[in-house]
Design a protein around this motif. Structure first.
Motif, mmCIF file in Angstrom:
data_model
loop_
_atom_site.group_PDB
_atom_site.id
_atom_site.type_symbol
_atom_site.label_atom_id
_atom_site.label_comp_id
_atom_site.label_asym_id
_atom_site.label_seq_id
_atom_site.Cartn_x
_atom_site.Cartn_y
_atom_site.Cartn_z
ATOM 1 N N ARG A 165 31.794 44.904 33.066
ATOM 2 C CA ARG A 165 32.472 43.735 33.622
ATOM 3 C C ARG A 165 33.171 44.069 34.937
ATOM 4 N NH1 ARG A 165 36.220 41.136 29.127
ATOM 5 N NH2 ARG A 165 36.970 43.288 29.019
ATOM 6 N N THR A 213 41.095 46.605 29.436
ATOM 7 C CA THR A 213 41.770 47.120 30.626
ATOM 8 C C THR A 213 41.292 46.397 31.878
ATOM 9 O OG1 THR A 213 41.951 49.291 29.594
ATOM 10 C CG2 THR A 213 42.246 49.183 31.994
ATOM 11 N N ILE A 214 42.240 45.984 32.722
ATOM 12 C CA ILE A 214 41.941 45.441 34.044
ATOM 13 C C ILE A 214 42.340 46.507 35.052
ATOM 14 C CG2 ILE A 214 42.373 43.592 35.698
ATOM 15 C CD1 ILE A 214 41.052 42.601 33.161
ATOM 16 N N ASN A 215 41.371 47.067 35.750
ATOM 17 C CA ASN A 215 41.644 48.154 36.682
ATOM 18 C C ASN A 215 42.155 47.619 38.012
ATOM 19 O OD1 ASN A 215 40.744 50.202 34.852
ATOM 20 N ND2 ASN A 215 38.625 49.607 35.317
ATOM 21 N N THR A 224 35.932 42.228 38.042
ATOM 22 C CA THR A 224 37.036 41.287 38.166
ATOM 23 C C THR A 224 37.067 40.691 39.567
ATOM 24 O OG1 THR A 224 38.551 43.070 38.801
ATOM 25 C CG2 THR A 224 38.453 42.483 36.467
ATOM 26 N N GLU A 243 38.564 37.807 30.187
ATOM 27 C CA GLU A 243 39.787 38.212 29.503
ATOM 28 C C GLU A 243 40.769 37.047 29.541
ATOM 29 O OE1 GLU A 243 41.002 40.690 27.784
ATOM 30 O OE2 GLU A 243 39.166 41.896 27.826
ATOM 31 N N THR A 254 37.162 46.291 38.514
ATOM 32 C CA THR A 254 36.381 46.449 37.293
ATOM 33 C C THR A 254 37.283 46.269 36.080
ATOM 34 O OG1 THR A 254 36.736 48.850 37.278
ATOM 35 C CG2 THR A 254 34.741 48.033 38.381
ATOM 36 N N ALA A 255 36.644 46.049 34.945
ATOM 37 C CA ALA A 255 37.358 45.918 33.674
ATOM 38 C C ALA A 255 36.574 46.662 32.603
ATOM 39 C CB ALA A 255 37.525 44.450 33.297
ATOM 40 N N SER A 256 37.200 46.885 31.468
ATOM 41 C CA SER A 256 36.538 47.598 30.376
ATOM 42 C C SER A 256 35.405 46.761 29.800
ATOM 43 C CB SER A 256 37.558 47.940 29.287
ATOM 44 O OG SER A 256 38.211 46.775 28.837
ATOM 45 N N TYR A 277 39.219 40.996 22.703
ATOM 46 C CA TYR A 277 39.835 40.904 24.024
ATOM 47 C C TYR A 277 41.102 41.749 24.100
ATOM 48 C CZ TYR A 277 36.502 37.085 24.277
ATOM 49 O OH TYR A 277 35.340 36.348 24.246
ATOM 50 N N VAL A 283 37.243 37.566 34.979
ATOM 51 C CA VAL A 283 36.467 38.757 34.634
ATOM 52 C C VAL A 283 35.077 38.277 34.263
ATOM 53 C CG1 VAL A 283 36.250 40.732 33.078
ATOM 54 C CG2 VAL A 283 38.520 39.960 33.788
#
Length: 725
Positions: A366, A430-432, A368, A308, A416-418, A427, A351
């Motif tokens: 993905r 979401t960055i969790n 992070t 990302e 985790t990410a979307s 791009y 990511v």
């Protein structure tokens, strides 16, 4: 074992005292001989002898000087003494500055791509780290040295060295603990940096290439005082570049000032450097399907960015200041002290891929990572070299005491990410929330006392014996657990022996044995003994009398022991009964058979196997270790005619098949890569054009699991113009 300032000073003083005691009888003998000679001279009528002037056209190579041509003859990496390579009973390779320039090698690992026994693309194309394996064992954390002093990494606090700042890059294969202390058994890479000398040729260079690569560099120096007693050198580089991975840059600022003061018997060289890197994750984590095997939507593009843009960036600042001091006490006794302070700070967020979410849709899961880490390292090495004879036997006795103090401040978190469609990426995902992986402070200390004797029995036989005692400790403060403290203390003795036989026609067979040790971090409250390594090696080196060249052949059996594996009686615990064996053969040659022609050839066969294990991997090959690697490179430059100074070169590299996971359930295919270049030197200018992976082969350098495969370097084209004066 706790080291306080008082105990450290005490140990260093005692270690230096022992080194002096080893040499004291020989120092006294040398003084006695000097006194006797002086008395004899006083009692003898003085006579005048006509002076004889000897002029040498060739400068003799030393362990730190520029390589004369492409065939290095001297090195100090294996022995810490200035020793002919052909007489060193160990397998090693040396790549000099001229070769680095001719191939336009951008990294230290690039410089070693045509050497035997090393796998420089351990995690594929990567602008962050120097990942490498030697004889099948990963060495990047403990196997990287600068001017003979270790640059030890921990976690993401990792040093990287600039190839333009190297005078020579040296690869020593096999265990190295007798000379250097704790290290993995595969070997080490020692970068000998550029330093001042009187006959400096100054230069400025501009470089441009694909991926919008732009670079400017300079290397200037010479006399600060007219008599040559004080010399200086200033090497620098600025790079602004993109990479083969979209949205990942590779920018660098590097500057390395150095000063040398010298007189007839003493020299002091100050070596410093500053480096600032701004890059990112160029080596995407990819699944096997889509990189090795066909996917429904075809191969994953080499240039795809799986991260990302808003959560990506790798920034490293590293610096060092140190010195090399040498004093000849008399003709037969020399004291040396090498010391350095180094610092590195890494700020990194990324990511990365974690396997297919839907292979048919082309969407990748993905994860992070966020980390902020730094390291402070202090290293000092005291050496006393004594040269003496006992009867008709000559000795070069090296005794020493060295110390390392490393402090690491480490923080890392994951999440985790979307998902991302790798064939049509969009791009802004979401960055969790992140979860702390570790947050700790680590202090590592090592104190070593060593001795080595190079014994010349006659003009043919040389026996090298060495031994070392090490004490090390590690203290860890776990900041994520309210400052919980743990510590481990280790000590180990390492030995080595080697013998060479020098024939009259340049062939030198040798036999050697060497050992290593590596402390093992505690796990789940368990403390472990250090891992150990033992190697037997037999080989031969040949230095032709008719032309410049060096041919080497080595047959080795190397074992890594005390490897942790599951306790068969308690699956929650570990025992140190594991073993990995690496054995094989290495062939390498660098030759200059006629004026203008240089050629390099290398071949490695490595039969690596897990020989003892309780986790079901016994009999398997270690991950990412090919059986066969080979390379061939040659350059020819016209020596006469209207096109004098024009040259061209080409090379081919072969990387054999390798297993991609511990279970050996799949293999990474072999790859054959081609390189080429042309260059033209006219007056004070050098023009060059080089291409790496000329055919733009899409290849996987290695895998470390079914969801972690890494593409190798694609076609890279670089053009350079250099002016010298």
């Amino acid at each position: 074992m706790r080291f306080t300032g008082q105990t450290l000073s005490s140990r260093l003083l005692r270690g230096t005292a022992v080194a002096l005691i080893f040499a004291a009888p020989n120092f006294a003998l040398a003084q006695s001989n000097d006194d006797a000679t002086a008395t004899e001279a006083e009692n003898t009528e003085a006579t005048e002898t006509p002076a004889i002037m000897i002029e040498a056209d060739q400068q003799f190579e030393t362990a730190t000087s520029p390589v004369q041509g492409f065939v290095a003859t001297q090195s100090g990496t294996a022995t810490k003494t200035d020793t002919p390579i052909v007489e060193t009973p160990r397998s090693m390779s040396v790549v000099g500055k001229d070769e680095i320039e001719l191939r336009q090698a951008q990294t230290v690992m690039d410089a070693l791509k045509y050497s035997a026994g090393i796998q420089p693309d351990q995690f594929g194309y990567d602008t962050r780290y120097d990942w490498f394996k030697v004889r099948g064992f990963a060495q990047q954390d403990v196997g990287l040295y600068r001017d003979g002093l270790q640059l030890r990494s921990s976690g993401y606090a990792s040093f990287r060295q600039e190839a333009y700042g190297a005078e020579r890059v040296e690869l020593l294969r096999g265990p190295t603990s007798v000379m250097y202390g704790q290290n993995a058994p595969g070997g080490l890479v020692n970068v000998v940096t550029k330093r001042p000398h009187e006959d400096m040729v100054n230069e400025v260079a501009l470089q441009a290439g694909n991926f919008d690569h732009k670079q400017g560099a300079f290397d200037v120096g010479g006399k600060l005082i007219e008599d040559g007693s004080v010399l200086y050198r200033l090497t620098g580089l600025v790079q602004d570049s993109s990479t083969q991975t979209n949205m990942v840059d590779d920018d660098r600022v590097y500057i390395a000032p150095s000063v040398k003061w010298q007189n007839d018997d003493t020299s002091l060289t100050i070596l410093t450097h500053y480096q600032h890197d701004k890059t990112g994750s160029g080596n995407n984590w990819l699944p096997t399907v889509g990189s090795i095997y066909d996917a429904p939507n075809g191969a994953i593009p080499v240039d795809v960015f799986t991260g990302e843009p808003a959560f990506e960036g790798y920034e490293r600042v590293q610096t060092s200041v140190g010195y090399e001091f040498s004093h000849d006490i008399n003709n037969d006794l020399t004291f040396r002290q090498n010391a350095r302070y180094a610092f590195v700070d890494v700020d990194y967020k990324t990511v990365y891929g974690n396997g297919w979410s839907d292979v048919n849709a082309g969407t990748l899961k993905r994860n992070t990572l966020r980390t902020d880490q730094n390291a402070h390292t202090i290293t000092i090495d005291n050496q006393l070299e004594t040269r003496f004879d006992t009867a008709s036997i000559g000795h070069t006795l090296l005794t020493g005491v060295d110390y390392q103090h490393n402090i690491y401040d480490r923080y890392a978190a994951y999440g985790t990410a979307s998902d991302l469609n790798v064939y049509n990426p969009s791009y802004g995902g979401t960055i969790n929330a992140l979860t702390t992986w570790y947050d700790d402070d680590i202090t590592l200390r090592q104190l070593g006392l060593y001795a080595q004797d190079q014994i010349d029995f006659d003009d043919h036989w040389t026996l090298t014996l060495g031994g070392r005692q090490d004490w090390s400790d590690e203290k860890k403060y776990n900041n994520a657990s309210n400052g919980a403290e743990s510590s481990t203390n280790d000590h180990a003795f390492s030995g080595q022996a080697g013998v060479v036989y020098k024939t009259e026609f340049g062939l030198v067979p040798y036999l050697s044995y060497s050992e290593s040790f590596t402390p093992v971090a505690s796990q789940s409250g368990q403390n472990f003994e250090p891992e150990t390594g033992q190697q037997y090696e037999i080989g031969a080196k040949y230095e032709p009398l008719e032309f410049n060249g060096l041919f080497t052949a080595a047959l080795y059996d190397l074992r890594r022991q005390n490897v942790t594996t599951t306790d068969p009686d308690d699956s929650a615990r570990k025992v140190q009964t594991g073993e990995v064996r690496s054995r094989g053969i290495e062939l390498e040659a660098t030759v200059e058979p006629i004026a203008g022609l240089t050629s390099k050839v290398a071949y490695s066969f490595n039969d690596a196997e897990v020989t003892k294990d309780n986790d079901g991997y016994k009999g398997n090959a270690p991950v990412g270790v090919p059986e066969h690697t080979a390379s061939l490179w040659a350059d020819y430059t016209l020596q006469t005619g209207t096109m004098k100074g024009f040259g061209f070169n080409g090379g081919v590299r072969y990387l054999g098949k390798q297993y991609g996971d511990q279970s050996n359930s799949f293999q990474v295919p072999s790859a054959t890569l081609f390189d080429a270049g042309i260059h033209y030197e006219i007056d004070s200018y050098l023009l060059a054009l080089n291409a790496t992976n000329l055919a733009d082969e899409r290849w996987v350098a290695t895998c470390s699991g079914s969801n972690a495969c890494y593409y190798g370097q694609g076609r890279t084209i670089l053009a350079m113009v250099k002016y010298r004066w």
